[in-house]
Design a protein around this motif. Sequence first.
Motif, PDB file in Angstrom:
ATOM      1  N   GLU A  41       0.832  -1.204   0.000  1.00 59.67           N
ATOM      2  CA  GLU A  41       0.000   0.000   0.000  1.00 59.67           C
ATOM      3  C   GLU A  41       0.870   1.258   0.000  1.00 59.67           C
ATOM      4  O   GLU A  41       0.585   2.222  -0.711  1.00 59.67           O
ATOM      5  N   TYR A  42       1.927   1.246   0.797  1.00 57.50           N
ATOM      6  CA  TYR A  42       2.837   2.388   0.861  1.00 57.50           C
ATOM      7  C   TYR A  42       3.504   2.626  -0.493  1.00 57.50           C
ATOM      8  O   TYR A  42       3.561   3.759  -0.974  1.00 57.50           O
ATOM      9  N   ILE A  43       3.981   1.562  -1.112  1.00 54.01           N
ATOM     10  CA  ILE A  43       4.635   1.682  -2.424  1.00 54.01           C
ATOM     11  C   ILE A  43       3.648   2.206  -3.457  1.00 54.01           C
ATOM     12  O   ILE A  43       3.979   3.070  -4.268  1.00 54.01           O
ATOM     13  N   GLU A  44       2.421   1.704  -3.435  1.00 51.55           N
ATOM     14  CA  GLU A  44       1.396   2.144  -4.384  1.00 51.55           C
ATOM     15  C   GLU A  44       1.116   3.644  -4.215  1.00 51.55           C
ATOM     16  O   GLU A  44       1.046   4.390  -5.195  1.00 51.55           O
ATOM     17  N   GLN A  45       0.960   4.104  -2.981  1.00 53.19           N
ATOM     18  CA  GLN A  45       0.730   5.529  -2.733  1.00 53.19           C
ATOM     19  C   GLN A  45       1.921   6.355  -3.192  1.00 53.19           C
ATOM     20  O   GLN A  45       1.750   7.420  -3.794  1.00 53.19           O
ATOM     21  N   ASP A  46       3.115   5.878  -2.928  1.00 55.52           N
ATOM     22  CA  ASP A  46       4.320   6.584  -3.339  1.00 55.52           C
ATOM     23  C   ASP A  46       4.371   6.733  -4.858  1.00 55.52           C
ATOM     24  O   ASP A  46       4.742   7.784  -5.377  1.00 55.52           O
ATOM     25  N   ARG A  47       3.956   5.711  -5.555  1.00 54.56           N
ATOM     26  CA  ARG A  47       3.946   5.761  -7.029  1.00 54.56           C
ATOM     27  C   ARG A  47       2.918   6.764  -7.537  1.00 54.56           C
ATOM     28  O   ARG A  47       3.171   7.490  -8.492  1.00 54.56           O
ATOM     29  N   VAL A  48       1.773   6.798  -6.898  1.00 58.34           N
ATOM     30  CA  VAL A  48       0.744   7.770  -7.287  1.00 58.34           C
ATOM     31  C   VAL A  48       1.281   9.188  -7.096  1.00 58.34           C
ATOM     32  O   VAL A  48       1.171  10.035  -7.991  1.00 58.34           O
ATOM     33  N   TYR A  49       1.876   9.450  -5.945  1.00 52.44           N
ATOM     34  CA  TYR A  49       2.414  10.784  -5.677  1.00 52.44           C
ATOM     35  C   TYR A  49       3.526  11.141  -6.664  1.00 52.44           C
ATOM     36  O   TYR A  49       3.583  12.263  -7.169  1.00 52.44           O
ATOM     37  N   SER A  50       4.391  10.192  -6.981  1.00 55.44           N
ATOM     38  CA  SER A  50       5.469  10.435  -7.944  1.00 55.44           C
ATOM     39  C   SER A  50       4.901  10.789  -9.315  1.00 55.44           C
ATOM     40  O   SER A  50       5.381  11.702  -9.984  1.00 55.44           O
ATOM     41  N   PHE A  51       3.879  10.061  -9.729  1.00 52.66           N
ATOM     42  CA  PHE A  51       3.244  10.335 -11.020  1.00 52.66           C
ATOM     43  C   PHE A  51       2.626  11.727 -11.031  1.00 52.66           C
ATOM     44  O   PHE A  51       2.837  12.503 -11.965  1.00 52.66           O
ATOM     45  N   LEU A  52       1.886  12.057  -9.987  1.00 50.22           N
ATOM     46  CA  LEU A  52       1.199  13.347  -9.940  1.00 50.22           C
ATOM     47  C   LEU A  52       2.174  14.520  -9.914  1.00 50.22           C
ATOM     48  O   LEU A  52       1.924  15.548 -10.540  1.00 50.22           O
ATOM     49  N   VAL A  53       3.278  14.365  -9.223  1.00 44.77           N
ATOM     50  CA  VAL A  53       4.271  15.439  -9.137  1.00 44.77           C
ATOM     51  C   VAL A  53       4.843  15.759 -10.513  1.00 44.77           C
ATOM     52  O   VAL A  53       5.130  16.915 -10.813  1.00 44.77           O
ATOM     53  N   GLY A  54       4.985  14.743 -11.356  1.00 50.99           N
ATOM     54  CA  GLY A  54       5.591  14.953 -12.668  1.00 50.99           C
ATOM     55  C   GLY A  54       4.661  15.499 -13.732  1.00 50.99           C
ATOM     56  O   GLY A  54       5.114  15.864 -14.819  1.00 50.99           O
ATOM     57  N   LEU A  55       3.372  15.557 -13.448  1.00 52.38           N
ATOM     58  CA  LEU A  55       2.437  16.098 -14.442  1.00 52.38           C
ATOM     59  C   LEU A  55       2.641  17.603 -14.580  1.00 52.38           C
ATOM     60  O   LEU A  55       2.929  18.288 -13.598  1.00 52.38           O
ATOM     61  N   ASN A  56       2.480  18.106 -15.789  1.00 51.00           N
ATOM     62  CA  ASN A  56       2.643  19.551 -15.959  1.00 51.00           C
ATOM     63  C   ASN A  56       1.407  20.290 -15.448  1.00 51.00           C
ATOM     64  O   ASN A  56       0.410  19.687 -15.051  1.00 51.00           O
ATOM     65  N   SER A  57       1.473  21.597 -15.451  1.00 50.29           N
ATOM     66  CA  SER A  57       0.432  22.421 -14.835  1.00 50.29           C
ATOM     67  C   SER A  57      -0.931  22.299 -15.522  1.00 50.29           C
ATOM     68  O   SER A  57      -1.953  22.657 -14.931  1.00 50.29           O
ATOM     69  N   ASP A  58      -0.969  21.766 -16.742  1.00 50.95           N
ATOM     70  CA  ASP A  58      -2.255  21.541 -17.415  1.00 50.95           C
ATOM     71  C   ASP A  58      -3.125  20.563 -16.628  1.00 50.95           C
ATOM     72  O   ASP A  58      -4.339  20.515 -16.805  1.00 50.95           O
ATOM     73  N   PHE A  59      -2.501  19.779 -15.764  1.00 46.24           N
ATOM     74  CA  PHE A  59      -3.207  18.738 -15.026  1.00 46.24           C
ATOM     75  C   PHE A  59      -3.425  19.096 -13.565  1.00 46.24           C
ATOM     76  O   PHE A  59      -3.711  18.219 -12.745  1.00 46.24           O
ATOM     77  N   ASP A  60      -3.315  20.368 -13.221  1.00 43.02           N
ATOM     78  CA  ASP A  60      -3.495  20.782 -11.826  1.00 43.02           C
ATOM     79  C   ASP A  60      -4.863  20.363 -11.276  1.00 43.02           C
ATOM     80  O   ASP A  60      -4.966  19.881 -10.152  1.00 43.02           O
ATOM     81  N   GLN A  61      -5.907  20.534 -12.069  1.00 44.69           N
ATOM     82  CA  GLN A  61      -7.254  20.178 -11.603  1.00 44.69           C
ATOM     83  C   GLN A  61      -7.371  18.673 -11.370  1.00 44.69           C
ATOM     84  O   GLN A  61      -7.968  18.233 -10.390  1.00 44.69           O
ATOM     85  N   VAL A  62      -6.791  17.887 -12.255  1.00 40.11           N
ATOM     86  CA  VAL A  62      -6.803  16.432 -12.097  1.00 40.11           C
ATOM     87  C   VAL A  62      -6.055  16.051 -10.829  1.00 40.11           C
ATOM     88  O   VAL A  62      -6.523  15.221 -10.032  1.00 40.11           O
TER      89      VAL A  62
END
Length: 87
Positions: A41-62
């Motif tokens: 569960e911890y690894i899965e959450q970490d991956r989600v956060y890593s993915f979200l951090v790398g999205l550009n500002s067009d995806f702020d709402q997402v």
Amino acid sequence: MWLQNKTNTEYANRLKSSWMELEHYRVIKPKCPADSVMLKEYIEQDRVYSFLVGLNSDFDQVRVQILGKNKVPRINEVCLWSKVKKV
């Protein structure tokens, strides 16, 4: 940063590839089944956060919508959701 010029699919695939490589080299031996579940569960959450951090500002709402959920979704859901919401 190279991610700025990639599609979400290319970005997600690159991250997943890196995570698979890391799993190959990282050896973690849980002491009990509960530890194993909690680690996954911890690894899965970490991956989600890593993915979200790398999205550009067009995806702020997402990003805000995903982080506002009571339970963090699985990485495959987040990747799919970011594709659908952007369209």
